[in-house]
Motif scaffolding. Sequence first.
Motif, mmCIF file in Angstrom:
data_model
loop_
_atom_site.group_PDB
_atom_site.id
_atom_site.type_symbol
_atom_site.label_atom_id
_atom_site.label_comp_id
_atom_site.label_asym_id
_atom_site.label_seq_id
_atom_site.Cartn_x
_atom_site.Cartn_y
_atom_site.Cartn_z
ATOM 1 N N ASP A 51 32.163 -50.639 38.423
ATOM 2 C CA ASP A 51 33.403 -51.302 39.087
ATOM 3 C C ASP A 51 34.177 -50.413 40.071
ATOM 4 O OD1 ASP A 51 33.323 -54.114 37.961
ATOM 5 O OD2 ASP A 51 34.324 -53.041 36.248
ATOM 6 N N TRP A 100 28.584 -54.203 41.180
ATOM 7 C CA TRP A 100 29.529 -55.201 40.847
ATOM 8 C C TRP A 100 29.037 -56.522 40.185
ATOM 9 C CZ3 TRP A 100 31.965 -54.470 46.173
ATOM 10 C CH2 TRP A 100 32.620 -53.503 46.079
ATOM 11 N N TYR A 134 38.150 -59.729 41.413
ATOM 12 C CA TYR A 134 36.716 -59.334 41.140
ATOM 13 C C TYR A 134 35.796 -60.034 42.467
ATOM 14 C CZ TYR A 134 31.870 -59.322 39.397
ATOM 15 O OH TYR A 134 30.650 -59.201 39.377
#
Length: 218
Positions: A51, A100, A134
């Motif tokens: 991340d 990701w 996200y």
Amino acid sequence: MDLTKLGRTEQVLSAAGLLAFIFSFLPWYSGTILGVSGSSDAWQTPSGFNDWFPVLLLLIYGVVLFLPAVGVALNVPLLASAANRAFIGLVLSALGVLLWAIQGLTYPSLSDLTGGLGSLGGTVTGSVGPGWAYYVVLVIGLAAGVQSYLGFTQAGGSLARVGAAFKARSQAVAQQPSQPYGVPQQPCQYPAPEQPAYGDQPQPPQPPYGQQQPPTGS
């Protein structure tokens, strides 16, 4: 600050790095368990290397590309070509989206977080998963990658030519005879490429990134 010193690709990559860094501190992983809601950002558990590392790479590269706008010229040959700058942005964006996506698929599920509670009897209700920030950063990475590819091709770049150059170099390394352990290795000599890695025609020497190309005489 003079944004006209930056091309469209450099502007997009600089903005993408800054936005990804800002959104990395917002809800990246969130959920509700037994009526209690919570969230964590990209720098907290259960988020991890996949991340925050791409966010950091995009931020650093975006800052480097933005320096000419504040009057700082970079004498880095690798960044002198617009095709090179766009290609690096394409690689970093693709790496970010890949990491990701892997992280999003491997986040702990509700059963992983409440396994102990479920063993005590009863049903544990709730939902957990990637947070809204996200998905925003994922879209930012995709947009940066698309713009990098467009800038790369507009500058005369060709992914097929890059692949051919990489394959030729790999074959040259593989054909080098191996030396016994303890014997000094001879320096590798690669054959000169018949064509440049980017573009169809050889390009003249580029000025440092952030300085304008001097006008040519007629």
